[in-house]
Write an enzyme that holds these catalytic residues in place. Structure first.
Site, PDB file in Angstrom:
ATOM      1  N   LYS A   1       9.924   5.082   6.886  1.00  0.00           N
ATOM      2  CA  LYS A   1      10.268   3.893   6.103  1.00  0.00           C
ATOM      3  C   LYS A   1      11.423   4.267   5.179  1.00  0.00           C
ATOM      4  CE  LYS A   1       5.537   1.987   5.615  1.00  0.00           C
ATOM      5  NZ  LYS A   1       4.305   2.147   4.804  1.00  0.00           N
TER       6      LYS A   1
ATOM      7  N   LYS B   1       7.055  -0.434  14.328  1.00  0.00           N
ATOM      8  CA  LYS B   1       6.115  -1.505  13.962  1.00  0.00           C
ATOM      9  C   LYS B   1       6.822  -2.439  12.990  1.00  0.00           C
ATOM     10  CE  LYS B   1       3.399   0.522  10.123  1.00  0.00           C
ATOM     11  NZ  LYS B   1       2.035   0.690   9.580  1.00  0.00           N
TER      12      LYS B   1
ATOM     13  N   HIS C   1      -3.390  -6.247   2.442  1.00  0.00           N
ATOM     14  CA  HIS C   1      -2.511  -7.263   3.045  1.00  0.00           C
ATOM     15  C   HIS C   1      -3.217  -8.591   3.299  1.00  0.00           C
ATOM     16  CE1 HIS C   1       0.321  -3.917   4.760  1.00  0.00           C
ATOM     17  NE2 HIS C   1       0.393  -4.038   3.456  1.00  0.00           N
TER      18      HIS C   1
ATOM     19  N   SER D   1       0.877  -1.181   0.000  1.00  0.00           N
ATOM     20  CA  SER D   1       0.000   0.000   0.000  1.00  0.00           C
ATOM     21  C   SER D   1       0.909   1.224   0.000  1.00  0.00           C
ATOM     22  CB  SER D   1      -0.916  -0.006   1.232  1.00  0.00           C
ATOM     23  OG  SER D   1      -0.182   0.072   2.431  1.00  0.00           O
TER      24      SER D   1
ATOM     25  N   HIS E   1       8.667  -1.207   9.271  1.00  0.00           N
ATOM     26  CA  HIS E   1       9.006  -2.204   8.257  1.00  0.00           C
ATOM     27  C   HIS E   1       8.133  -1.979   7.023  1.00  0.00           C
ATOM     28  CE1 HIS E   1       5.411  -4.994   9.257  1.00  0.00           C
ATOM     29  NE2 HIS E   1       5.098  -3.740   9.363  1.00  0.00           N
TER      30      HIS E   1
ATOM     31  N   ASP F   1      -3.952   1.299  11.581  1.00  0.00           N
ATOM     32  CA  ASP F   1      -3.560   1.908  10.301  1.00  0.00           C
ATOM     33  C   ASP F   1      -4.597   1.508   9.254  1.00  0.00           C
ATOM     34  OD1 ASP F   1      -2.497   2.882   7.988  1.00  0.00           O
ATOM     35  OD2 ASP F   1      -0.744   1.562   7.942  1.00  0.00           O
TER      36      ASP F   1
ATOM     37  N   ASP G   1       1.618   8.366   6.886  1.00  0.00           N
ATOM     38  CA  ASP G   1       2.481   7.406   6.176  1.00  0.00           C
ATOM     39  C   ASP G   1       2.438   7.756   4.677  1.00  0.00           C
ATOM     40  OD1 ASP G   1       3.665   5.213   4.951  1.00  0.00           O
ATOM     41  OD2 ASP G   1       2.176   3.764   5.596  1.00  0.00           O
TER      42      ASP G   1
ATOM     43  N   GLU H   1      -3.078   5.863  12.039  1.00  0.00           N
ATOM     44  CA  GLU H   1      -2.193   6.168  10.906  1.00  0.00           C
ATOM     45  C   GLU H   1      -3.013   6.222   9.618  1.00  0.00           C
ATOM     46  OE1 GLU H   1       1.070   3.381  10.737  1.00  0.00           O
ATOM     47  OE2 GLU H   1       1.166   3.529   8.545  1.00  0.00           O
TER      48      GLU H   1
ATOM     49  N   GLU I   1      -4.520  -2.421   9.254  1.00  0.00           N
ATOM     50  CA  GLU I   1      -3.735  -2.909  10.401  1.00  0.00           C
ATOM     51  C   GLU I   1      -4.382  -2.574  11.741  1.00  0.00           C
ATOM     52  OE1 GLU I   1       0.295  -1.431  10.015  1.00  0.00           O
ATOM     53  OE2 GLU I   1       0.261  -1.817   7.850  1.00  0.00           O
TER      54      GLU I   1
ATOM     55  N   GLU J   1       1.491  -9.540   7.023  1.00  0.00           N
ATOM     56  CA  GLU J   1       2.367  -9.145   8.126  1.00  0.00           C
ATOM     57  C   GLU J   1       2.253 -10.088   9.316  1.00  0.00           C
ATOM     58  OE1 GLU J   1       2.003  -4.943   8.905  1.00  0.00           O
ATOM     59  OE2 GLU J   1       2.769  -4.452   6.911  1.00  0.00           O
TER      60      GLU J   1
HETATM   61  P1  PGA Z   1       3.100  -1.455   3.017  1.00  0.00           P
HETATM   62  O1  PGA Z   1       2.173  -1.234   4.284  1.00  0.00           O
HETATM   63  O2  PGA Z   1       4.454  -1.833   3.465  1.00  0.00           O
HETATM   64  O3  PGA Z   1       2.376  -2.514   2.257  1.00  0.00           O
HETATM   65  O4  PGA Z   1       3.095  -0.135   2.268  1.00  0.00           O
HETATM   66  C1  PGA Z   1       2.633  -0.738   5.494  1.00  0.00           C
HETATM   67  C2  PGA Z   1       1.873   0.493   5.925  1.00  0.00           C
HETATM   68  O5  PGA Z   1       0.944   0.963   5.232  1.00  0.00           O
HETATM   69  O6  PGA Z   1       2.188   1.044   6.972  1.00  0.00           O
HETATM   70 ZN    ZN Z   2       0.660   2.729   6.754  1.00  0.00          ZN
END
Ligand code: PGA
Ligand code: ZN
Length: 421
Positions: free
Chosen positions: A339, A390, A158, A44, A367, A246, A314, A287, A167, A208
């Protein structure tokens, strides 16, 4: 002095190709240093992330191969770096940015560049006879063992269930130590598994490592979490195990409308729903509650809930110092997800964290949903004192490798504090 950089195509945790990067260097007074690292990959993704180079050759891995990015490392990047000495990681990273020459790292590929940058960060630390986390001292904040956020219910892109929110995480903020926080995460994860099984719900996993039960409404997931937390013997709340979510809402937003469990919501209706959730459940962090393209909505969400809970950007910030600065100026959120592969080098990631610190935004190290066993983010979170990390569920090798390193660092360094900081 860099001797060689070399990459090869390997698999990530989602069975998609990614890069393994090996960097060999010689440092005065040291044996030769050889570092091997794996590159993470998201599903995502924010639209303003640095660009991952994928081959697009439908005959291999449905177009997801990374042989072009591998060639960037083994060809141009190797030629530019081999035989050269770099006084700092920042100088090496800037060499990579210059060599690529684009604003979004699309020519050589952010996946190629970030692998080399992460490997180089390990090499610099080794040359200084430091642990990786120690090499981040002095950049952002005082070192700290971060609160782990365990993603135990998976939805969105996911998982294949009907749950639109991506999430649902356990945040053992009330734990006295990282080891006890990991224990809480694991015990609640087990309790949740039993709970789902007792209700004849699936205990299959998402990307995840969290469960992906057949539910659609986010509140059903929150009910399950609260029950699992209490069944496992913990207090549901910031003095025990709190909840962070999230929704990754850019994925279910289009033309001004958020579609949750088949029903349409405006930005303001989403904000009211979040306000209600925060009242009814121990949710302390949201998030990407609104879309990356809904800045006015984000401003209203922040005025409404920004004093009460953490609002993490994010997709909207993409670990980009410039975009985070705009967000700070415009009152968008109060925290940024961090990230490394969203921006593409370790140096720019540290810049993003410094931007957060200076704007009083919290930093939440993360991650990606596609991972390797590499533990770079655990070192990054400790050494910068981010206070939150996370890395998915408290299960599966590529997820627990990060949590386990935190426990080991704590064991080696008893004086390090634990917590949000
Ligand atoms: P992604 O998801 O690593 O698939 O982008 C993680 C997130 O959205 O925090
Ligand atoms: Zn996110």
């Amino acid at each position: 002095t860099i001797r060689t950089v070399h990459a090869v195509e390997i698999l990530d945790s989602r069975s998609r190709p990614t890069l393994s990067v090996t960097l060999a260097a010689a440092a005065p007074g040291n044996d030769d240093i050889v570092i091997r690292t794996g590159v993470p990959a998201g599903a995502s993704t924010g639209s303003r992330e640095a660009t991952e180079l994928r081959d697009g050759d439908k005959d291999r891995y449905s177009g997801q191969g990374v042989l072009k990015a591998v060639e960037s490392v083994n060809g141009e990047i190797h030629e530019r770096l081999a035989g050269h000495e770099f006084p700092s990681l920042a100088e090496l990273d800037h060499e990579l940015i210059d060599l690529d020459g684009t604003t979004n790292k699309s020519r050589l590929g952010a996946n190629a560049i970030v692998g080399v940058s992460i490997a180089a960060s390990y090499a610099f630390a080794t040359a200084e006879r430091q642990q990786l986390w120690q090499s981040f001292f002095g950049f952002v904040g005082a070192p700290d063992l971060p609160v782990p956020h365990f993603n135990v219910i998976n939805g969105g892109v996911h998982a294949l269930n009907e749950l639109d929110f991506q999430e649902f995480m356990l945040a053992p903020i009330g734990a006295p130590s990282i080891a006890e926080a990991v224990r809480a995460g694991s015990e609640v994860y087990s309790a949740l598994r039993s709970l789902l099984h007792s209700r004849n719900m699936s205990v299959g996993l998402g990307d995840e490592g969290g469960f992906a039960p057949e539910i659609a409404e986010p509140e059903e997931a929150l009910d399950l979490l609260v029950e699992a937390i209490t069944t496992a013997g913990y207090t549901a709340g910031t003095d025990g195990v709190a909840i962070a979510i999230d929704p990754a809402s850019s994925e279910f937003y289009s033309d001004g409308t958020y579609t949750v469990a088949g029903k349409p919501f405006s930005s303001d209706e989403m904000i009211e729903r979040y306000a209600e959730m925060v009242k009814r459940y121990p949710v302390y962090s949201i998030e990407d509650g609104l879309s990356e393209s809904d800045w006015p909505g984000w401003q209203r969400l922040t005025s409404r809930l920004g004093d009460t809970i953490q609002l993490v950007g994010d997709d909207i910030f993409c670990t980009n110092p410039g975009i985070i600065s705009e967000g700070i100026d415009q009152g968008v959120g109060n925290s940024a997800l961090i990230k490394v592969n969203q921006i593409g080098t370790v140096t720019e990631t540290l810049d993003a964290m410094i931007t957060c610190r200076d704007g009083n935004y919290t930093q939440f190290v993360s991650h990606r949903s596609g991972e390797t066993p590499d533990t770079f983010i655990a070192d990054l979170a400790v050494g910068t004192g981010a206070g939150r990390i996370k890395s998915g569920a408290p299960a599966r090798g590529e997820r627990v490798s990060k949590y386990n390193l935190l426990i080991e660092i704590a064991d080696d360094n008893r004086e390090l504090p634990f917590g949000l900081g």
